[in-house]
Design a protein around this motif. Structure first.
Motif, short mmCIF file in Angstrom:
data_model
loop_
_atom_site.label_atom_id
_atom_site.label_comp_id
_atom_site.label_asym_id
_atom_site.label_seq_id
_atom_site.Cartn_x
_atom_site.Cartn_y
_atom_site.Cartn_z
N ILE A 131 18.73 7.59 1.00
CA ILE A 131 17.29 7.93 1.06
C ILE A 131 16.42 6.71 1.32
O ILE A 131 15.21 6.83 1.38
N GLY A 132 17.04 5.55 1.44
CA GLY A 132 16.21 4.37 1.64
C GLY A 132 16.70 3.54 2.82
O GLY A 132 17.75 3.81 3.41
N TYR A 133 15.93 2.54 3.13
CA TYR A 133 16.26 1.61 4.21
C TYR A 133 17.56 0.87 3.84
O TYR A 133 17.74 0.43 2.71
N LEU A 156 0.84 -1.20 0.00
CA LEU A 156 0.00 0.00 0.00
C LEU A 156 0.87 1.25 0.00
O LEU A 156 1.75 1.41 0.84
N GLY A 157 0.59 2.14 -0.95
CA GLY A 157 1.43 3.33 -1.16
C GLY A 157 1.36 4.33 -0.03
O GLY A 157 0.35 4.46 0.65
N ASN A 158 2.46 5.06 0.11
CA ASN A 158 2.59 6.10 1.13
C ASN A 158 1.97 7.39 0.59
O ASN A 158 2.65 8.38 0.34
N SER A 183 14.87 10.60 5.56
CA SER A 183 13.78 9.63 5.65
C SER A 183 12.59 10.21 4.90
O SER A 183 12.65 11.31 4.40
N GLY A 184 11.53 9.49 4.88
CA GLY A 184 10.32 10.03 4.27
C GLY A 184 10.15 9.60 2.83
O GLY A 184 9.17 9.95 2.19
N TYR A 185 11.11 8.83 2.29
CA TYR A 185 10.95 8.35 0.92
C TYR A 185 10.34 6.96 0.87
O TYR A 185 10.41 6.29 -0.14
N SER A 186 9.76 6.51 1.97
CA SER A 186 9.19 5.16 1.98
C SER A 186 8.03 5.05 1.00
O SER A 186 7.25 5.97 0.82
N GLY A 187 7.91 3.88 0.38
CA GLY A 187 6.81 3.63 -0.55
C GLY A 187 5.63 2.94 0.12
O GLY A 187 4.70 2.52 -0.56
N HIS A 188 5.69 2.79 1.45
CA HIS A 188 4.63 2.07 2.17
C HIS A 188 3.90 2.99 3.15
O HIS A 188 4.50 3.87 3.74
N LYS A 189 2.63 2.71 3.35
CA LYS A 189 1.88 3.42 4.39
C LYS A 189 2.49 3.12 5.75
O LYS A 189 2.93 2.00 5.99
N ASP A 190 2.45 4.13 6.63
CA ASP A 190 2.93 3.87 7.99
C ASP A 190 1.76 3.40 8.86
O ASP A 190 0.62 3.27 8.38
N SER A 191 2.05 3.15 10.11
CA SER A 191 1.07 2.55 11.02
C SER A 191 -0.25 3.33 11.07
O SER A 191 -1.32 2.76 10.90
N ASP A 192 -0.16 4.64 11.27
CA ASP A 192 -1.38 5.45 11.35
C ASP A 192 -2.17 5.43 10.04
O ASP A 192 -3.40 5.38 10.05
N ASN A 193 -1.45 5.46 8.93
CA ASN A 193 -2.13 5.46 7.63
C ASN A 193 -2.77 4.11 7.30
O ASN A 193 -3.80 4.05 6.63
N LEU A 194 -2.15 3.02 7.77
CA LEU A 194 -2.75 1.70 7.57
C LEU A 194 -4.07 1.62 8.34
O LEU A 194 -5.07 1.11 7.86
N LEU A 195 -4.04 2.18 9.54
CA LEU A 195 -5.23 2.17 10.38
C LEU A 195 -6.35 2.99 9.73
O LEU A 195 -7.51 2.55 9.67
N ASP A 204 4.09 -1.10 12.86
CA ASP A 204 4.36 -0.63 14.22
C ASP A 204 5.15 0.69 14.24
O ASP A 204 5.68 1.08 15.27
N ARG A 205 5.25 1.37 13.11
CA ARG A 205 6.05 2.59 13.08
C ARG A 205 5.40 3.66 12.20
O ARG A 205 4.71 3.33 11.24
N ASN A 206 5.67 4.91 12.53
CA ASN A 206 5.22 5.99 11.67
C ASN A 206 6.42 6.64 10.98
O ASN A 206 7.53 6.63 11.52
N HIS A 207 6.18 7.19 9.80
CA HIS A 207 7.26 7.86 9.06
C HIS A 207 7.50 9.25 9.63
O HIS A 207 6.61 9.84 10.24
N GLU A 208 8.69 9.77 9.32
CA GLU A 208 8.96 11.16 9.68
C GLU A 208 8.17 12.06 8.74
O GLU A 208 7.70 11.63 7.70
N ASP A 209 8.09 13.31 9.11
CA ASP A 209 7.33 14.27 8.33
C ASP A 209 7.83 14.33 6.88
O ASP A 209 8.98 14.65 6.63
N ARG A 210 6.94 14.01 5.95
CA ARG A 210 7.38 13.93 4.55
C ARG A 210 7.59 15.28 3.90
O ARG A 210 8.28 15.40 2.90
N ASP A 211 6.97 16.33 4.46
CA ASP A 211 7.13 17.66 3.85
C ASP A 211 8.58 18.13 3.92
O ASP A 211 9.03 18.92 3.11
#
Ligand SMILES: [Zn+2]
Length: 461
Positions: free
Chosen positions: A362-364, A184-186, A398-410, A212-219
């Protein structure tokens, strides 16, 4: 008796062949009413025992499978397609249009797996012939298009917003809706539309990489990128960016393009030094119609978002080697994203020893890779047989993740929480999947379950 028979015919059986309790290796078997479907056929990557597990026989008779559905073109979702072909798969493969083209390029590139061959005869699996066979039996449908299969199944892809072509697979059967999310996209992504909202879902099989984790602010990431590029210009250095070829590269090119066009950054040569990333960028360009409205508006305004002043594609080895002759400041984007191979390591060998240069991560970076060693502060690293003192500036965004974080999955599940009978939380580390399942239960009152590797579940439809 008749009723009982009808009842059992409406049971669906779901087996988590792999991709449960692990992030990678998605492979799910759905059986019911005399039909067998497999969803994704991915490679298990970079985890304990992973390599050997890939080459065990599939836990089902592959010749009895009607259709293999692919959610998207990442190798942990398609990497074992040549293997299922080699074992005798005779059905159809279905995906969205861009996914098929991405898969063709990604599978051809997967020949690097051959170097890991330890008695598994991978040279008989990853052959051009097996890849061609797969492509010949591969059909495509567009987002929203309905595919009816006999015995009462209907399949539709919904945009997952993860990479170009990524789709959630929605299955209608007996008035019940089952959805496999794939990744699922970020959202919001710079290029792709937001993940489509799901409604009236009965059973959901969802990813949980960042459960179980949230991303840093993407802005902040665009500002940071701008600062790093400006800083490199002032220091008259070489800025190296190890990149993942699919999606991350194209996002980055798009963001740099916007900065160049708006003159937000000074001009300097930028090299995309990766044949794989170049091929994939061409596919992105071909399928711009799948981009989000903002990106489409920019393209319609006349901006070719993957082509700007100073950008050079280095396809041939000779072109790659000649980058060193280009005076600084300059920027080099090259694979692999974790510096565990690819052209980036040649540049790292050349440039890490100079304090005027910068390495931007920029990536894991997974444990055991050169990228991780550098990120963890190694003073000296061994590259291509030579000890290299690290004097260059190391920066991580950080912030270049291609996956939804915990809050966004919820939030994503929340849109269809009322109708959900059960959520199967998969494609994550056990801790991450369990945390998300608990959160879904506590916050949304949803029945969430984390299946184990190989487990089979029967549910009524
Ligand atoms: Zn993916």
């Amino acid at each position: 008796m008749y009723n009982l028979k009808m009842q059992s015919e409406r049971d669906l059986k779901l087996t988590f062949c792999s991709g449960a309790g692990t992030v990678t290796g998605a492979n799910f078997l759905l059986e019911g009413n005399g039909k067998k479907f497999v969803i994704d056929c991915g490679l298990i990557q970079g985890e304990k025992f992973a390599d050997d597990m890939n080459w065990e026989k599939f836990p089902y008779d592959v010749s009895s499978i009607d259709i293999l559905f692919i959610t998207h073109g990442h190798i942990d979702h398609i990497g074992r397609i040549p293997k299922i072909i080699a074992e005798g798969f005779k059905g159809k493969i279905i995906s969205t249009i861009p996914t098929k083209e991405i898969a063709e390029v990604m599978l051809a590139d997967a020949t690097h797996l051959l170097s890991r061959d330890e008695g598994h005869e991978l040279d008989k699996i990853y052959t051009a012939e097996n890849i061609k066979k797969a492509l010949d039996m591969w059909e495509t449908i567009d987002y929203g298009e309905k595919l009816n299969v006999d015995h009462g199944f209907q399949f539709t892809y919904r945009d997952a917003g993860h990479i170009l072509g990524s789709g959630m697979l929605e299955i209608l059967y007996n008035n019940r809706k089952i959805v496999f999310t794939g990744d699922l996209g970020n959202s919001p992504s710079p290029l792709l539309p937001d993940t489509e909202e799901l409604k009236n879902v009965d059973y959901l099989v969802m990813e949980s990489v960042y459960g179980d984790r949230n991303h840093e602010d993407r802005d902040q990431r665009k500002d940071l990128l701008k600062k790093v590029i400006e800083d490199n210009y002032k220091r008259k250095g070489t800025l190296m960016i190890p990149v993942f070829s699919l999606e991350r590269t194209q996002e980055l090119l798009y963001e740099i393009d916007l900065m160049v066009e708006s003159k937000a950054i000074p001009k300097m040569p930028i090299f995309l030094d990766s044949p794989l990333a170049i091929k994939l960028t061409h596919i992105y360009k071909k399928y711009e119609k799948y981009f989000n409205e903002k990106a489409l508006k920019i393209i319609k305004g006349g901006d070719d978002v993957f082509d700007f002043v100073g950008l050079n594609f280095s396809e041939e080895t000779e072109q790659s080697k000649s980058i060193i002759k280009v005076p600084d400041p300059k920027i080099i984007m090259a694979g692999s994203g974790m510096s565990n191979g690819g052209r980036i390591i040649h540049h790292e060998k050349n440039y890490l020893g100079d304090p005027n240069n910068t390495l931007l991560l920029i990536g894991y970076q997974s444990v055991g890779t050169l990228g991780r060693a550098i990120l963890d502060g190694a003073k000296v690293v061994r590259i291509l047989g030579e000890d290299i003192k690290i004097k260059a500036k190391i920066v991580k965004i950080s912030g270049y993740s291609g996956h939804k974080d915990s809050d966004n999955l919820l939030e994503f599940v929340g849109k269809t929480a009322d109708s959900l009978k059960k959520v199967f939380v998969v494609m994550g580390e056990p801790r991450s999947s369990m945390f998300l399942a608990q959160k879904l239960h506590d916050n949304l009152g949803v029945d969430a379950y984390t299946p184990t590797y190989g487990e089979t579940i029967t549910f009524k439809c």
